[in-house]
Design a protein around this motif. Structure first.
Motif, short mmCIF file in Angstrom:
data_model
loop_
_atom_site.label_atom_id
_atom_site.label_comp_id
_atom_site.label_asym_id
_atom_site.label_seq_id
_atom_site.Cartn_x
_atom_site.Cartn_y
_atom_site.Cartn_z
N SER A 1 -7.22 18.87 7.05
CA SER A 1 -7.39 18.84 5.49
C SER A 1 -6.33 18.96 4.56
N THR A 2 -6.07 18.00 4.04
CA THR A 2 -4.88 18.69 3.65
C THR A 2 -5.21 17.98 1.57
N GLY A 3 -4.72 18.46 0.85
CA GLY A 3 -5.35 17.85 -0.67
C GLY A 3 -4.32 16.57 -0.70
N LEU A 4 -4.58 15.17 -0.61
CA LEU A 4 -4.41 14.41 -1.19
C LEU A 4 -4.04 13.62 -2.17
N GLN A 5 -3.19 13.34 -3.11
CA GLN A 5 -3.18 13.27 -4.41
C GLN A 5 -2.55 11.47 -4.70
N HIS A 6 -3.24 10.62 -4.99
CA HIS A 6 -2.45 9.47 -5.08
C HIS A 6 -2.45 8.58 -6.67
N VAL A 7 -1.49 7.90 -6.85
CA VAL A 7 -1.20 7.79 -8.14
C VAL A 7 -1.43 6.38 -7.89
N ALA A 8 -1.92 5.82 -9.20
CA ALA A 8 -1.90 4.12 -10.01
C ALA A 8 -0.61 4.29 -10.68
N TYR A 9 0.52 2.81 -10.59
CA TYR A 9 1.72 2.88 -11.06
C TYR A 9 1.27 1.45 -11.69
N SER A 10 1.68 1.63 -12.85
CA SER A 10 1.50 0.60 -13.95
C SER A 10 3.61 -0.11 -13.45
N SER A 11 4.46 0.51 -14.30
CA SER A 11 5.28 -0.35 -13.31
C SER A 11 5.78 0.17 -12.15
N PRO A 12 6.50 -0.50 -11.29
CA PRO A 12 7.19 -0.11 -9.98
C PRO A 12 7.97 1.39 -9.83
N VAL A 13 7.20 1.57 -8.55
CA VAL A 13 6.95 2.39 -7.95
C VAL A 13 8.41 1.64 -6.94
N ILE B 1 0.21 -1.25 -0.25
CA ILE B 1 -0.47 0.33 0.20
C ILE B 1 0.64 0.77 0.07
N TYR B 2 1.11 2.45 -1.09
CA TYR B 2 1.25 3.16 -1.11
C TYR B 2 1.13 4.58 -1.34
N GLY B 3 1.62 5.66 -1.20
CA GLY B 3 0.26 6.63 -1.61
C GLY B 3 1.21 7.85 -2.00
N TRP B 4 0.68 8.96 -2.95
CA TRP B 4 1.83 10.28 -2.67
C TRP B 4 0.98 11.17 -2.25
N PHE B 5 1.65 12.36 -1.45
CA PHE B 5 0.35 13.58 -0.79
C PHE B 5 1.23 14.50 -1.25
N GLU B 6 0.90 15.08 -2.28
CA GLU B 6 1.12 16.33 -2.99
C GLU B 6 0.46 17.85 -1.92
N ASP B 7 0.03 17.40 -1.53
CA ASP B 7 -0.23 18.45 -0.46
C ASP B 7 1.60 18.63 1.09
N LEU B 8 1.86 17.64 1.67
CA LEU B 8 2.77 17.00 2.71
C LEU B 8 4.23 16.91 2.06
N GLU B 9 3.87 17.79 -0.12
CA GLU B 9 5.14 16.74 0.05
C GLU B 9 6.62 15.96 0.38
N ALA B 10 5.17 15.09 0.24
CA ALA B 10 5.76 12.96 0.51
C ALA B 10 5.03 12.54 0.00
#
Length: 397
Positions: free
Chosen positions: A357-369, A231-240
């Protein structure tokens, strides 16, 4: 009459687990969880101010449990201050006790996570029935009389209890000179975890690598590596970015939040103060994909004296001018002496041992992250309700 003090000790040894499956809490539960998170955010902020230059490891839940036990013996302004500082202001005491009991009872029979509370009382003293009932029935604690005047023997008894609850990981919590004839009550909250990863790291893949302590300087550490799904996520507003590594046979997991920038830890921690941990983990809950994880093997140990930290959080009245008249009958003026906390953690290929509440962005990846934790990061052990039982930072020092 002089002021008598109560040493309030908190200790832990822990291992890391995770698996967020959040239920729909009732109103009282929601308020309770909000209180836990509020206390945790304030506590982490104050500890980071004082100790942030080193690796951090502590258990906010264990610390809060210890102070909460004392709060049920408080009265007057002390009771009001403790409830507010603990994050439970305005909540019915019975509801607070019930919610603590739900968490403690959940792990009462666990073979992986052990939480134990204890209070020792000076020979000749007796706690009030109401206070004793709360600690026994809600905090699953047990009162035991002890002669603090025989300080060496009392130290041995208490340290043996600690050793038994941490599987000998912490053997000398109480040092000579701590206990004396003025000691009236000794509160303890211990937490221990020893778990294995659901998908262990292969030791053959562990290699020496660079870990950056700032933008340009690095040290050599043993870096673990594995590939697979997580389980993985990229959080744009956290820059993390973040990853969850579950432990076997448990509802706990290790949550690692890695700032994008090598020097981004302080900024990340500031932003995390305004992010609900439950919301963050829920956003990650349905996200998984192929990932390559690089993570340092590390050990950390931290001893904290929390009087100053807790005073800055509004809990100063329990250290002076305290009113603990709901605790036991005594003409003496009793206050908390010291709140001490000890935590230990070890993360390796097999799993983790620890004694916290911060802006959270999740990206679906087809190749390994690639998730490469080669610079300072934040981590926490959370349960299915996103309660951080342990948390810390790793800065490589």
């Amino acid at each position: 009459m002089g002021i008598k003090t109560i040493p309030c000790w908190v200790l832990l040894l822990w291992n890391l687990l995770l698996c967020s499956v959040c239920s729909s809490p009732t109103t009282n539960e929601s308020q309770f969880y909000n209180g836990l998170e509020s206390f945790n955010n304030n506590l982490f902020g104050e500890i980071f101010k004082s100790y942030g230059a080193q690796n951090l490891i502590f258990s906010p839940f264990s610390i809060q449990t210890c102070v909460a036990m004392a709060s049920f013996g408080a009265a007057g302004k002390t009771a009001v201050d403790l409830q507010k500082g603990l994050g439970f202001n305005g909540q019915p005491l019975e509801s607070v006790a019930d919610n603590f009991h739900s968490i403690l009872a959940k792990y009462a029979e666990s073979d992986i996570l052990k939480i134990a509370n204890k209070f020792y009382i000076m020979d000749g003293y007796q706690v009030k029935d109401n206070f004793n009932d709360v600690l026994t029935n809600k905090f699953l604690s047990k009162a035991e009389n002890i002669d603090f005047r025989k300080s060496d023997r009392a130290m041995e008894i208490i340290n043996n209890w600690v050793k038994s609850k941490t599987e000998n990981a912490i053997t000398d919590l109480v040092k000579p000179g701590v206990l004396n004839s003025d000691t009236r009550l000794f509160l303890l909250s211990a937490i221990h975890f020893d778990g294995s990863w659901v998908r262990p790291f292969d030791p053959e893949n562990t290699k020496e690598g660079d870990f950056y302590t700032d933008q340009t300087h690095s040290i050599k550490l043993q870096m673990m590596f594995k590939r697979g799904r997580a389980i993985y996520g990229w959080f744009e507003d956290l820059e993390a970015s973040a990853v969850r590594l579950p432990y076997a046979n448990s509802d706990l997991s290790l949550l690692i939040i890695l700032p994008n920038a090598r020097t981004g830890l302080s900024s990340l921690l500031t932003k995390l103060k305004f992010v609900c941990m439950q919301y963050l983990t829920l956003q990650m809950k349905q996200r998984s994909g192929s990932i390559h994880i690089t993570l340092p093997k590390f050990k950390a140990e931290l001893d904290l004296e929390l009087n100053e930290v807790l005073s800055k959080m509004g809990l100063d009245s329990m250290f002076s001018n305290a009113d603990f008249s709901n605790m036991f009958d005594s003409p003496e003026h009793i206050a908390i002496g010291k709140v001490l906390h000890k935590a230990v953690i070890e993360v390796n290929e097999v799993g983790t041992k620890a004694s916290a509440s911060t802006g959270l962005q999740h990206v679906a990846y087809s190749s390994p992250v690639k998730f490469t934790a080669d610079h300072p990061f934040y981590y926490a052990i959370v349960n299915e309700n996103s309660i951080p039982l342990f948390e810390g930072t790793f800065v490589g020092i």
